[in-house]
Motif scaffolding. Sequence first.
Motif, PDB file in Angstrom:
ATOM      1  N   ALA A 291       2.567   4.710   0.406  1.00 26.22           N
ATOM      2  CA  ALA A 291       2.920   5.290  -0.895  1.00 26.22           C
ATOM      3  C   ALA A 291       2.347   6.694  -1.044  1.00 26.22           C
ATOM      4  O   ALA A 291       3.020   7.607  -1.548  1.00 26.22           O
ATOM      5  CB  ALA A 291       2.418   4.390  -2.020  1.00 26.22           C
ATOM      6  N   LEU A 292       1.099   6.892  -0.591  1.00 27.26           N
ATOM      7  CA  LEU A 292       0.484   8.223  -0.678  1.00 27.26           C
ATOM      8  C   LEU A 292       1.208   9.222   0.220  1.00 27.26           C
ATOM      9  O   LEU A 292       1.383  10.394  -0.156  1.00 27.26           O
ATOM     10  CB  LEU A 292      -0.995   8.147  -0.303  1.00 27.26           C
ATOM     11  CG  LEU A 292      -1.939   7.635  -1.390  1.00 27.26           C
ATOM     12  CD1 LEU A 292      -3.357   7.468  -0.847  1.00 27.26           C
ATOM     13  CD2 LEU A 292      -1.959   8.582  -2.591  1.00 27.26           C
ATOM     14  N   ASP A 293       1.621   8.779   1.395  1.00 29.63           N
ATOM     15  CA  ASP A 293       2.387   9.671   2.278  1.00 29.63           C
ATOM     16  C   ASP A 293       3.632  10.188   1.561  1.00 29.63           C
ATOM     17  O   ASP A 293       3.952  11.386   1.626  1.00 29.63           O
ATOM     18  CB  ASP A 293       2.794   8.932   3.562  1.00 29.63           C
ATOM     19  CG  ASP A 293       1.665   8.851   4.579  1.00 29.63           C
ATOM     20  OD1 ASP A 293       0.741   9.687   4.499  1.00 29.63           O
ATOM     21  OD2 ASP A 293       1.707   7.956   5.438  1.00 29.63           O
ATOM     22  N   ASP A 294       4.343   9.303   0.870  1.00 28.88           N
ATOM     23  CA  ASP A 294       5.549   9.701   0.137  1.00 28.88           C
ATOM     24  C   ASP A 294       5.224  10.668  -0.988  1.00 28.88           C
ATOM     25  O   ASP A 294       5.927  11.655  -1.208  1.00 28.88           O
ATOM     26  CB  ASP A 294       6.248   8.464  -0.435  1.00 28.88           C
ATOM     27  CG  ASP A 294       7.120   7.760   0.602  1.00 28.88           C
ATOM     28  OD1 ASP A 294       7.434   8.384   1.640  1.00 28.88           O
ATOM     29  OD2 ASP A 294       7.488   6.596   0.377  1.00 28.88           O
ATOM     30  N   ILE A 295       4.146  10.365  -1.722  1.00 32.40           N
ATOM     31  CA  ILE A 295       3.759  11.213  -2.855  1.00 32.40           C
ATOM     32  C   ILE A 295       3.343  12.597  -2.369  1.00 32.40           C
ATOM     33  O   ILE A 295       3.794  13.626  -2.896  1.00 32.40           O
ATOM     34  CB  ILE A 295       2.618  10.550  -3.656  1.00 32.40           C
ATOM     35  CG1 ILE A 295       3.130   9.302  -4.374  1.00 32.40           C
ATOM     36  CG2 ILE A 295       2.016  11.540  -4.663  1.00 32.40           C
ATOM     37  CD1 ILE A 295       2.028   8.454  -4.985  1.00 32.40           C
ATOM     38  N   LEU A 296       2.493  12.648  -1.342  1.00 34.12           N
ATOM     39  CA  LEU A 296       1.973  13.931  -0.857  1.00 34.12           C
ATOM     40  C   LEU A 296       3.048  14.760  -0.166  1.00 34.12           C
ATOM     41  O   LEU A 296       2.959  15.989  -0.118  1.00 34.12           O
ATOM     42  CB  LEU A 296       0.791  13.695   0.084  1.00 34.12           C
ATOM     43  CG  LEU A 296      -0.418  12.974  -0.526  1.00 34.12           C
ATOM     44  CD1 LEU A 296      -1.532  12.826   0.499  1.00 34.12           C
ATOM     45  CD2 LEU A 296      -0.927  13.714  -1.756  1.00 34.12           C
TER      46      LEU A 296
END
Length: 332
Positions: A291-296
């Motif tokens: 999820a963080l990969d997508d957000i960042l």
Amino acid sequence: MKILLYLEAEEFLSHSGIGRAMKHQQRALDLMGVDWTKDPTEDYDILHLNTYGFSSWKMLRQAKKAGKKVIFHGHSTKEDFQDSFLGSNIIAPFFKRYLLHFYRAADLVITPTDYSARLIRSYGIKCPILPISNGIDLAKYSRNEAKELAFREHFGLSIDQKVVVTAALYFKRKGIDDFVKVAQKMPEVTFIWFGYQNLWTIPGWVRRIVKKNHPKNLLFPGYIKGDVFEGAMTAADCFFFPSREETEGIVVLEALASRQKALVRDIPVYEGWLSDHEVSTARDVDGFVSALDDILAGNVDKTQAGYQVAKQRTIEKVAEQLVVAYQQTLEL
């Protein structure tokens, strides 16, 4: 109508969610022009208890003896007491029994969410239980370039450095173990855990995490308020809150009010008011990293929808609901 707002150990709890909730209550009553005090020696009509210590119990007994109405604020449950302080899991069943004395003696229980209301009802509590959010001051979390600069300068961050922040006490319940594991898997990102408590009140393994057993890209700066923290809430690339149990989660509201991208653990407290439409959710370390990969990467932005949630829980709306609750309690 005059309200006695009582928060035992106020100095100790001032940096916690309960402490901030107490400040929100004061602000709400000021907005509605309702007379209130924190001085137990003054006369009052309703005792509004925010804590469950022995002094709080004494205050409750005195109030009932004097024929005063008592509202107990359900900030705490057995479930969110577990995985917190040193020995909390052993104490938790006894804590629940102790807590029940307060709930059963109250004329009204106010608690932040439908989820926490259901939990308290499951304890067999018969008095009215009213869900009212702890509220959020929208104006305080609007974007401010000077505050964002103060944040970046405080931590020596470049403009292009990816930053993920959170704010919580050093509890397993708050997901500190998963926060560390996620940071280890994303060494190119700076992770910052805002918050502080006495290290001797928490289990040794958590203490060691904070002191030395964490990756270099994870910072534990302690409790920071004002421009640096408020700048972090808008300047960071994501607010990541892996808590396993909450009665609401004031810091999540603060992130939404900041129009910040938010990632939370998929837990029952958010049901009915916060969904995948407003925040990103996951259940484990691999899910958080994905999820963080997508957000960042800029693939996910739910900030506008999240801000609308915060708008539904403003201090002004909470103030109106509190006054109605007080008036209804006086009429019981």
